[in-house]
Design a protein around this motif. Structure first.
Motif, PDB file in Angstrom:
ATOM      1  N   ASP A   1      78.851 -28.567   2.689  1.00 52.38           N
ATOM      2  CA  ASP A   1      77.984 -27.505   2.179  1.00 52.38           C
ATOM      3  C   ASP A   1      77.760 -26.472   3.281  1.00 52.38           C
ATOM      4  OD1 ASP A   1      75.877 -25.951   1.108  1.00 52.38           O
ATOM      5  OD2 ASP A   1      75.041 -27.673   0.061  1.00 52.38           O
ATOM      6  N   VAL A   2      77.837 -25.183   2.934  1.00 49.93           N
ATOM      7  CA  VAL A   2      77.631 -24.142   3.941  1.00 49.93           C
ATOM      8  C   VAL A   2      76.155 -23.968   4.303  1.00 49.93           C
ATOM      9  CG1 VAL A   2      79.675 -22.846   3.230  1.00 49.93           C
ATOM     10  CG2 VAL A   2      77.439 -22.269   2.235  1.00 49.93           C
ATOM     11  N   ALA A   3      75.262 -24.450   3.485  1.00 51.31           N
ATOM     12  CA  ALA A   3      73.832 -24.221   3.704  1.00 51.31           C
ATOM     13  C   ALA A   3      73.415 -24.727   5.085  1.00 51.31           C
ATOM     14  CB  ALA A   3      73.010 -24.918   2.621  1.00 51.31           C
ATOM     15  N   GLY A   4      72.729 -23.881   5.820  1.00 51.50           N
ATOM     16  CA  GLY A   4      72.239 -24.252   7.135  1.00 51.50           C
ATOM     17  C   GLY A   4      73.287 -24.260   8.222  1.00 51.50           C
ATOM     18  N   THR A   5      74.459 -23.690   7.951  1.00 49.24           N
ATOM     19  CA  THR A   5      75.547 -23.668   8.936  1.00 49.24           C
ATOM     20  C   THR A   5      75.948 -22.218   9.231  1.00 49.24           C
ATOM     21  OG1 THR A   5      77.482 -23.582   7.460  1.00 49.24           O
ATOM     22  CG2 THR A   5      76.416 -25.742   7.773  1.00 49.24           C
ATOM     23  N   PRO A   6      76.726 -21.996  10.297  1.00 46.37           N
ATOM     24  CA  PRO A   6      77.220 -20.639  10.588  1.00 46.37           C
ATOM     25  C   PRO A   6      78.248 -20.145   9.572  1.00 46.37           C
ATOM     26  CG  PRO A   6      77.342 -22.062  12.545  1.00 46.37           C
ATOM     27  CD  PRO A   6      77.073 -22.952  11.375  1.00 46.37           C
ATOM     28  N   PHE A   7      78.615 -20.988   8.602  1.00 47.53           N
ATOM     29  CA  PHE A   7      79.635 -20.627   7.609  1.00 47.53           C
ATOM     30  C   PHE A   7      79.019 -20.134   6.305  1.00 47.53           C
ATOM     31  CE2 PHE A   7      81.174 -23.882  10.482  1.00 47.53           C
ATOM     32  CZ  PHE A   7      82.304 -23.261  11.002  1.00 47.53           C
ATOM     33  N   ASP A   8      77.713 -19.935   6.302  1.00 48.68           N
ATOM     34  CA  ASP A   8      77.024 -19.482   5.102  1.00 48.68           C
ATOM     35  C   ASP A   8      76.953 -17.954   5.102  1.00 48.68           C
ATOM     36  OD1 ASP A   8      75.478 -19.044   2.900  1.00 48.68           O
ATOM     37  OD2 ASP A   8      73.851 -20.408   3.483  1.00 48.68           O
ATOM     38  N   PHE A   9      77.842 -17.323   4.339  1.00 51.38           N
ATOM     39  CA  PHE A   9      77.861 -15.876   4.198  1.00 51.38           C
ATOM     40  C   PHE A   9      77.527 -15.469   2.761  1.00 51.38           C
ATOM     41  CE2 PHE A   9      80.298 -16.450   8.066  1.00 51.38           C
ATOM     42  CZ  PHE A   9      79.847 -15.393   8.862  1.00 51.38           C
ATOM     43  N   ARG A  10      76.786 -16.328   2.060  1.00 49.70           N
ATOM     44  CA  ARG A  10      76.393 -15.974   0.696  1.00 49.70           C
ATOM     45  C   ARG A  10      75.481 -14.746   0.707  1.00 49.70           C
ATOM     46  NH1 ARG A  10      74.352 -21.770  -1.230  1.00 49.70           N
ATOM     47  NH2 ARG A  10      73.619 -21.696   0.950  1.00 49.70           N
ATOM     48  N   GLU A  11      74.667 -14.636   1.751  1.00 50.51           N
ATOM     49  CA  GLU A  11      73.954 -13.389   2.020  1.00 50.51           C
ATOM     50  C   GLU A  11      74.706 -12.681   3.139  1.00 50.51           C
ATOM     51  OE1 GLU A  11      71.351 -12.261   0.363  1.00 50.51           O
ATOM     52  OE2 GLU A  11      71.261 -14.036  -0.923  1.00 50.51           O
TER      53      GLU A  11
ATOM     54  N   LEU B   1      79.732  -9.070   6.504  1.00 46.42           N
ATOM     55  CA  LEU B   1      80.598  -9.871   5.638  1.00 46.42           C
ATOM     56  C   LEU B   1      79.756 -10.612   4.615  1.00 46.42           C
ATOM     57  CD1 LEU B   1      83.402 -11.233   5.007  1.00 46.42           C
ATOM     58  CD2 LEU B   1      82.747 -13.001   6.670  1.00 46.42           C
ATOM     59  N   GLN B   2      80.248 -10.622   3.377  1.00 45.12           N
ATOM     60  CA  GLN B   2      79.657 -11.471   2.340  1.00 45.12           C
ATOM     61  C   GLN B   2      80.774 -12.240   1.658  1.00 45.12           C
ATOM     62  OE1 GLN B   2      77.744  -9.621  -1.129  1.00 45.12           O
ATOM     63  NE2 GLN B   2      76.178 -11.207  -1.083  1.00 45.12           N
ATOM     64  N   VAL B   3      80.613 -13.560   1.575  1.00 47.24           N
ATOM     65  CA  VAL B   3      81.546 -14.437   0.866  1.00 47.24           C
ATOM     66  C   VAL B   3      80.703 -15.388   0.027  1.00 47.24           C
ATOM     67  CG1 VAL B   3      83.421 -16.110   1.054  1.00 47.24           C
ATOM     68  CG2 VAL B   3      83.183 -14.325   2.794  1.00 47.24           C
ATOM     69  N   PRO B   4      80.915 -15.439  -1.292  1.00 44.33           N
ATOM     70  CA  PRO B   4      80.057 -16.267  -2.142  1.00 44.33           C
ATOM     71  C   PRO B   4      80.395 -17.749  -2.121  1.00 44.33           C
ATOM     72  CG  PRO B   4      81.668 -15.125  -3.487  1.00 44.33           C
ATOM     73  CD  PRO B   4      81.859 -14.626  -2.092  1.00 44.33           C
ATOM     74  N   ALA B   5      81.140 -18.196  -1.129  1.00 45.47           N
ATOM     75  CA  ALA B   5      81.557 -19.599  -1.054  1.00 45.47           C
ATOM     76  C   ALA B   5      80.370 -20.513  -0.782  1.00 45.47           C
ATOM     77  CB  ALA B   5      82.602 -19.766   0.046  1.00 45.47           C
ATOM     78  N   THR B   6      80.393 -21.664  -1.438  1.00 44.78           N
ATOM     79  CA  THR B   6      79.325 -22.651  -1.259  1.00 44.78           C
ATOM     80  C   THR B   6      79.727 -23.797  -0.338  1.00 44.78           C
ATOM     81  OG1 THR B   6      80.084 -23.789  -3.255  1.00 44.78           O
ATOM     82  CG2 THR B   6      78.329 -22.158  -3.521  1.00 44.78           C
ATOM     83  N   GLY B   7      81.015 -23.891  -0.013  1.00 45.86           N
ATOM     84  CA  GLY B   7      81.481 -24.974   0.847  1.00 45.86           C
ATOM     85  C   GLY B   7      82.455 -24.468   1.891  1.00 45.86           C
ATOM     86  N   TYR B   8      82.748 -25.325   2.873  1.00 46.42           N
ATOM     87  CA  TYR B   8      83.774 -25.023   3.863  1.00 46.42           C
ATOM     88  C   TYR B   8      84.439 -26.324   4.280  1.00 46.42           C
ATOM     89  CZ  TYR B   8      81.117 -26.746   7.936  1.00 46.42           C
ATOM     90  OH  TYR B   8      80.458 -27.552   8.843  1.00 46.42           O
TER      91      TYR B   8
ATOM     92  N   ALA C   1      85.680 -12.377  -4.262  1.00 40.90           N
ATOM     93  CA  ALA C   1      86.019 -13.303  -3.180  1.00 40.90           C
ATOM     94  C   ALA C   1      85.319 -12.975  -1.874  1.00 40.90           C
ATOM     95  CB  ALA C   1      87.537 -13.318  -2.960  1.00 40.90           C
ATOM     96  N   ALA C   2      85.171 -11.688  -1.540  1.00 41.78           N
ATOM     97  CA  ALA C   2      84.551 -11.308  -0.273  1.00 41.78           C
ATOM     98  C   ALA C   2      84.260  -9.815  -0.281  1.00 41.78           C
ATOM     99  CB  ALA C   2      85.470 -11.642   0.901  1.00 41.78           C
ATOM    100  N   ALA C   3      83.307  -9.410   0.576  1.00 50.65           N
ATOM    101  CA  ALA C   3      83.026  -7.998   0.808  1.00 50.65           C
ATOM    102  C   ALA C   3      82.853  -7.787   2.299  1.00 50.65           C
ATOM    103  CB  ALA C   3      81.776  -7.545   0.056  1.00 50.65           C
TER     104      ALA C   3
ATOM    105  N   ALA D   1      75.895 -12.278  14.098  1.00 49.93           N
ATOM    106  CA  ALA D   1      74.590 -12.820  13.723  1.00 49.93           C
ATOM    107  C   ALA D   1      74.682 -14.277  13.301  1.00 49.93           C
ATOM    108  CB  ALA D   1      73.974 -11.978  12.606  1.00 49.93           C
ATOM    109  N   ARG D   2      75.773 -14.659  12.647  1.00 53.49           N
ATOM    110  CA  ARG D   2      75.925 -16.025  12.161  1.00 53.49           C
ATOM    111  C   ARG D   2      76.440 -16.977  13.249  1.00 53.49           C
ATOM    112  NH1 ARG D   2      73.032 -15.243   8.551  1.00 53.49           N
ATOM    113  NH2 ARG D   2      73.485 -15.155   6.303  1.00 53.49           N
ATOM    114  N   PHE D   3      77.092 -16.428  14.273  1.00 54.30           N
ATOM    115  CA  PHE D   3      77.750 -17.273  15.266  1.00 54.30           C
ATOM    116  C   PHE D   3      76.733 -18.150  16.001  1.00 54.30           C
ATOM    117  CE2 PHE D   3      79.671 -18.257  19.356  1.00 54.30           C
ATOM    118  CZ  PHE D   3      80.926 -18.680  18.968  1.00 54.30           C
TER     119      PHE D   3
END
Length: 352
Positions: free
Chosen positions: A214-224, A192-199, A258-260, A230-232
């Motif tokens: 901010d999604v950075a450093g959290t399991p909600f960061d799917f920018r990559e 999954l890829q989602v370019p979202a920066t927040g949650y 929005a997502a891939a 893997a994220r859980f």
């Protein structure tokens, strides 16, 4: 080729029909007049045809479904806290169908209504619904048109609407995607890829707390791109609270992509384009109890922010008289092949 078939009969005697779009040479779709439900979506995979969305056997099963498989969601997708809101100084009380809260438009919402078929051709189906003033507690007579259109590389869903009074309006779509086409393959194994920066962090009843994190450093960061597995993070308080992913990801202003999603098992990849400000990510964990043996799918729901009518810091999601609502969700498919690196998937989906 049969384009319309009887899909079943509801307990009150009403017939439900399925309308076919596309063909076996490309993308093949079945949509019900019940709830505008996307009951089948078949695409080409590396090893043959792939059922890309989870589905149920008949009309009664869909009407009774607590998981909202495939429905058009409205008037308001996601949750409204306390099943009430104040608009222009007037408090409105909605139907409470998830504890004290209002979820996906209420007890029936759009997803358990019979929509009127306005037109049906090989590649297009136009559905119409009138939601009268007071339905589920909402103000205003709301007229909605939902158009499904099969394209060479995907499926487009267009929402259009008008209301004669100000009303919260946040339609979305609720298919469960498992691009493996195999219930034995975990949906969480998809990339999954989602370019979202927040949650949106949520309370115990899944109502947003009011801040965008901010999604950075959290399991909600799917920018990559990554799998949910893997994220859980089993000790993350938000994931523990929801039993997994059931969170709204906040997109960057001005985005289109929005997502891939990609299944390394079937080789099928999907890109979602929509200008909605957020995307609800739901891991389908409730299906284990609601439909044992079905397996899981991922819900990726472009939408406005949940509980926005009660959250002053969130962008408004109000449709007013004289304003024409229009929002399109575009699902595009490709088959880069099994076990590909993400850069190959991205190239096939034209993500660069």
């Amino acid at each position: 080729m049969e384009r319309t078939r009887l899909f079943g009969r509801l307990d009150d005697g009403r017939d439900v029909h399925a309308y076919r779009l596309g063909d076996d040479d490309g993308i093949s779709v079945e949509v019900l007049d019940l709830g505008g439900i996307l009951a089948r979506l078949v695409v080409h995979g590396e090893g043959g045809r792939v059922d890309a969305v989870l589905r149920l056997p008949d009309a009664r099963a869909y009407f009774a479904d607590p998981a909202y498989l495939g429905i058009l969601v409205g008037r308001y997708g996601n949750r409204i806290g306390g099943a009430r809101f104040t608009l222009d100084g007037c408090e409105h009380v909605l139907s409470a169908n998830e504890g004290r809260n209002h979820l996906h438009g209420g007890h029936l919402g759009f997803g358990r209504r019979l929509w009127q078929v306005q037109s049906h051709a090989r590649d297009v189906l136009v559905l119409r619904l009138r939601s009268p003033d007071g339905e589920e507690g909402y103000p205003g007579n709301l007229d909605v048109v939902a158009t499904y259109r099969v394209r060479d590389d995907g499926l487009a869903l267009l929402f259009e609407a008008r209301s004669d009074a100000a009303t919260p309006f946040n339609p979305t779509h609720h298919p469960y995607f498992n691009l493996a086409g195999d219930a034995a393959v975990p949906a969480s194994a998809q990339w999954l890829q989602v370019p979202a920066t927040g949650y949106l962090p949520v309370a115990d009843d899944l109502i947003p707390l009011g801040a965008i994190a901010d999604v950075a450093g959290t399991p909600f960061d799917f920018r990559e791109a990554a799998t949910l597995d893997a994220r859980f993070d089993g000790v993350d308080a938000q994931l523990s609270r929801c039993g997994g992913y059931d969170h709204c990801l906040v997109q960057r202003p001005g985005h289109a992509f929005a997502a891939a999603l990609y299944s390394p098992h079937s080789g099928v990849a999907m890109r979602i384009d929509c200008d909605a400000p957020a995307l609800q990510l739901y891991g389908g964990q409730g299906l284990d109890r609601q439909h044992p043996g079905m397996g899981r799918g991922l819900c990726l729901e472009p939408q406005d922010l949940p509980d926005a009518p009660n959250q002053p810091a969130f962008p408004l999601a109000i449709l007013r008289p004289g304003t024409a609502y229009r929002r399109e969700i575009l699902y595009r498919f490709a088959c880069p092949g099994r076990g590909r690196a993400w850069n190959e998937v991205a190239a096939a989906l034209e993500l660069s």
